[in-house]
Scaffold this motif. Structure first.
Motif, mmCIF file in Angstrom:
data_model
loop_
_atom_site.group_PDB
_atom_site.id
_atom_site.type_symbol
_atom_site.label_atom_id
_atom_site.label_comp_id
_atom_site.label_asym_id
_atom_site.label_seq_id
_atom_site.Cartn_x
_atom_site.Cartn_y
_atom_site.Cartn_z
ATOM 1 N N GLU A 152 64.192 -65.796 -24.104
ATOM 2 C CA GLU A 152 63.370 -65.877 -25.318
ATOM 3 C C GLU A 152 61.888 -65.933 -24.972
ATOM 4 O OE1 GLU A 152 63.994 -65.585 -28.576
ATOM 5 O OE2 GLU A 152 66.008 -65.024 -27.935
ATOM 6 N N THR A 153 61.544 -66.653 -23.910
ATOM 7 C CA THR A 153 60.158 -66.723 -23.470
ATOM 8 C C THR A 153 59.658 -65.348 -23.061
ATOM 9 O OG1 THR A 153 60.524 -68.975 -22.684
ATOM 10 C CG2 THR A 153 58.578 -67.860 -21.865
ATOM 11 N N LEU A 154 60.506 -64.612 -22.318
ATOM 12 C CA LEU A 154 60.120 -63.266 -21.887
ATOM 13 C C LEU A 154 59.988 -62.307 -23.065
ATOM 14 C CD1 LEU A 154 62.197 -62.752 -18.622
ATOM 15 C CD2 LEU A 154 59.726 -62.893 -18.832
ATOM 16 N N LYS A 155 60.847 -62.456 -24.076
ATOM 17 C CA LYS A 155 60.777 -61.579 -25.248
ATOM 18 C C LYS A 155 59.448 -61.722 -25.978
ATOM 19 C CE LYS A 155 65.651 -61.104 -26.468
ATOM 20 N NZ LYS A 155 66.681 -61.446 -27.470
ATOM 21 N N ASN A 156 58.873 -62.915 -25.927
ATOM 22 C CA ASN A 156 57.616 -63.171 -26.628
ATOM 23 C C ASN A 156 56.394 -62.912 -25.752
ATOM 24 O OD1 ASN A 156 59.018 -63.974 -28.930
ATOM 25 N ND2 ASN A 156 59.213 -66.066 -28.181
ATOM 26 N N ASP A 157 56.585 -62.492 -24.511
ATOM 27 C CA ASP A 157 55.482 -62.245 -23.583
ATOM 28 C C ASP A 157 54.819 -60.904 -23.908
ATOM 29 O OD1 ASP A 157 53.754 -62.450 -21.430
ATOM 30 O OD2 ASP A 157 55.226 -61.677 -19.988
ATOM 31 N N ASP A 158 53.508 -60.931 -24.162
ATOM 32 C CA ASP A 158 52.769 -59.710 -24.511
ATOM 33 C C ASP A 158 52.727 -58.734 -23.340
ATOM 34 O OD1 ASP A 158 52.254 -60.532 -27.098
ATOM 35 O OD2 ASP A 158 50.351 -61.527 -26.558
ATOM 36 N N GLY A 159 52.606 -59.228 -22.136
ATOM 37 C CA GLY A 159 52.569 -58.360 -20.960
ATOM 38 C C GLY A 159 53.863 -57.567 -20.818
ATOM 39 N N LEU A 160 54.979 -58.220 -21.045
ATOM 40 C CA LEU A 160 56.270 -57.543 -20.969
ATOM 41 C C LEU A 160 56.394 -56.495 -22.072
ATOM 42 C CD1 LEU A 160 59.086 -57.246 -19.716
ATOM 43 C CD2 LEU A 160 59.864 -59.026 -21.291
ATOM 44 N N LYS A 161 55.942 -56.836 -23.274
ATOM 45 C CA LYS A 161 55.991 -55.875 -24.378
ATOM 46 C C LYS A 161 55.193 -54.621 -24.049
ATOM 47 C CE LYS A 161 56.773 -59.219 -28.061
ATOM 48 N NZ LYS A 161 56.216 -59.885 -29.236
ATOM 49 N N ARG A 162 54.023 -54.798 -23.426
ATOM 50 C CA ARG A 162 53.194 -53.642 -23.040
ATOM 51 C C ARG A 162 53.896 -52.804 -21.979
ATOM 52 N NH1 ARG A 162 48.158 -57.202 -22.733
ATOM 53 N NH2 ARG A 162 49.133 -57.578 -20.748
ATOM 54 N N GLU A 163 54.530 -53.463 -21.000
ATOM 55 C CA GLU A 163 55.252 -52.722 -19.954
ATOM 56 C C GLU A 163 56.409 -51.926 -20.537
ATOM 57 O OE1 GLU A 163 56.362 -54.716 -16.304
ATOM 58 O OE2 GLU A 163 54.641 -56.065 -16.481
ATOM 59 N N ILE A 164 57.149 -52.523 -21.453
ATOM 60 C CA ILE A 164 58.274 -51.822 -22.083
ATOM 61 C C ILE A 164 57.770 -50.633 -22.885
ATOM 62 C CG2 ILE A 164 60.079 -52.043 -23.841
ATOM 63 C CD1 ILE A 164 60.476 -54.947 -22.868
ATOM 64 N N GLU A 165 56.677 -50.832 -23.602
ATOM 65 C CA GLU A 165 56.095 -49.741 -24.389
ATOM 66 C C GLU A 165 55.634 -48.608 -23.476
ATOM 67 O OE1 GLU A 165 52.405 -48.950 -27.499
ATOM 68 O OE2 GLU A 165 52.753 -50.968 -26.711
ATOM 69 N N PHE A 166 54.981 -48.964 -22.358
ATOM 70 C CA PHE A 166 54.517 -47.949 -21.410
ATOM 71 C C PHE A 166 55.699 -47.170 -20.829
ATOM 72 C CE2 PHE A 166 53.649 -46.771 -16.974
ATOM 73 C CZ PHE A 166 52.616 -45.877 -17.178
ATOM 74 N N GLU A 167 56.751 -47.888 -20.411
ATOM 75 C CA GLU A 167 57.911 -47.222 -19.828
ATOM 76 C C GLU A 167 58.567 -46.279 -20.836
ATOM 77 O OE1 GLU A 167 62.133 -48.176 -17.570
ATOM 78 O OE2 GLU A 167 61.268 -49.683 -18.900
ATOM 79 N N THR A 168 58.674 -46.721 -22.069
ATOM 80 C CA THR A 168 59.272 -45.883 -23.110
ATOM 81 C C THR A 168 58.459 -44.608 -23.310
ATOM 82 O OG1 THR A 168 60.089 -47.868 -24.212
ATOM 83 C CG2 THR A 168 60.055 -45.839 -25.507
ATOM 84 N N LYS A 169 57.137 -44.752 -23.424
ATOM 85 C CA LYS A 169 56.279 -43.579 -23.617
ATOM 86 C C LYS A 169 56.330 -42.657 -22.402
ATOM 87 C CE LYS A 169 52.968 -45.606 -26.837
ATOM 88 N NZ LYS A 169 51.558 -46.014 -27.047
ATOM 89 N N LEU A 170 56.362 -43.229 -21.200
ATOM 90 C CA LEU A 170 56.421 -42.423 -19.978
ATOM 91 C C LEU A 170 57.724 -41.632 -19.920
ATOM 92 C CD1 LEU A 170 55.244 -41.617 -17.211
ATOM 93 C CD2 LEU A 170 56.348 -43.645 -16.252
ATOM 94 N N ARG A 171 58.827 -42.281 -20.196
ATOM 95 C CA ARG A 171 60.118 -41.584 -20.166
ATOM 96 C C ARG A 171 60.185 -40.480 -21.235
ATOM 97 N NH1 ARG A 171 63.939 -43.674 -16.760
ATOM 98 N NH2 ARG A 171 63.509 -45.753 -15.946
#
Length: 122
Positions: free
Chosen positions: A22-41
């Motif tokens: 839950e802590t990781l889900k609310n982490d802004d840095g992780l959200k940005r990384e997931i967004e970047f990976e999605t856009k890259l793929r």
């Protein structure tokens, strides 16, 4: 450890991991990384490339370095040498490449390993 104690311990570990998740889900840095990976793929899929293709373009030697560390070179094992033991008590000779010989084991049990190793002819 009783089954109940084991169950409670695992239950506590699961609760701790869920809290960490839950802590990781609310982490802004992780959200940005997931967004970047999605856009890259998505971008790679649109152009027909894979991540491996991009790595090969950016660093052509990466594949050879990675392959060298994963696949060890296969060599042949050195052949075991034949050892010849001669029993001084009865003159019996045993030739073996390993220590798992029936007669040799019997001699070692009767006379001791050190004594039998001194009977090594070669």
């Amino acid at each position: 450890m009783s089954r109940l104690a084991e169950f409670r311990k695992l239950e506590q570990q699961l609760a701790a991991q869920l809290a960490e998740l839950e802590t990781l889900k609310n982490d802004d840095g992780l959200k940005r990384e997931i967004e970047f990976e999605t856009k890259l793929r998505d971008l790679l899929a649109a152009h027909g490339y894979s991540l491996r293709d991009v790595i090969n373009i950016l660093d052509p030697q990466a594949a050879s370095r990675k392959g060298a560390s994963i696949v060890p070179e296969k060599g042949t094992r050195r052949a075991r040498t034949v050892k010849v033991y001669k029993n001084p008590h009865n003159g019996e000779i045993v030739e073996t490449k390993g220590g798992n010989h029936k007669t040799l084991k019997a001699w070692k049990a009767e006379h001791g390993s050190d004594k039998v190793e001194s009977w090594l002819a070669q």
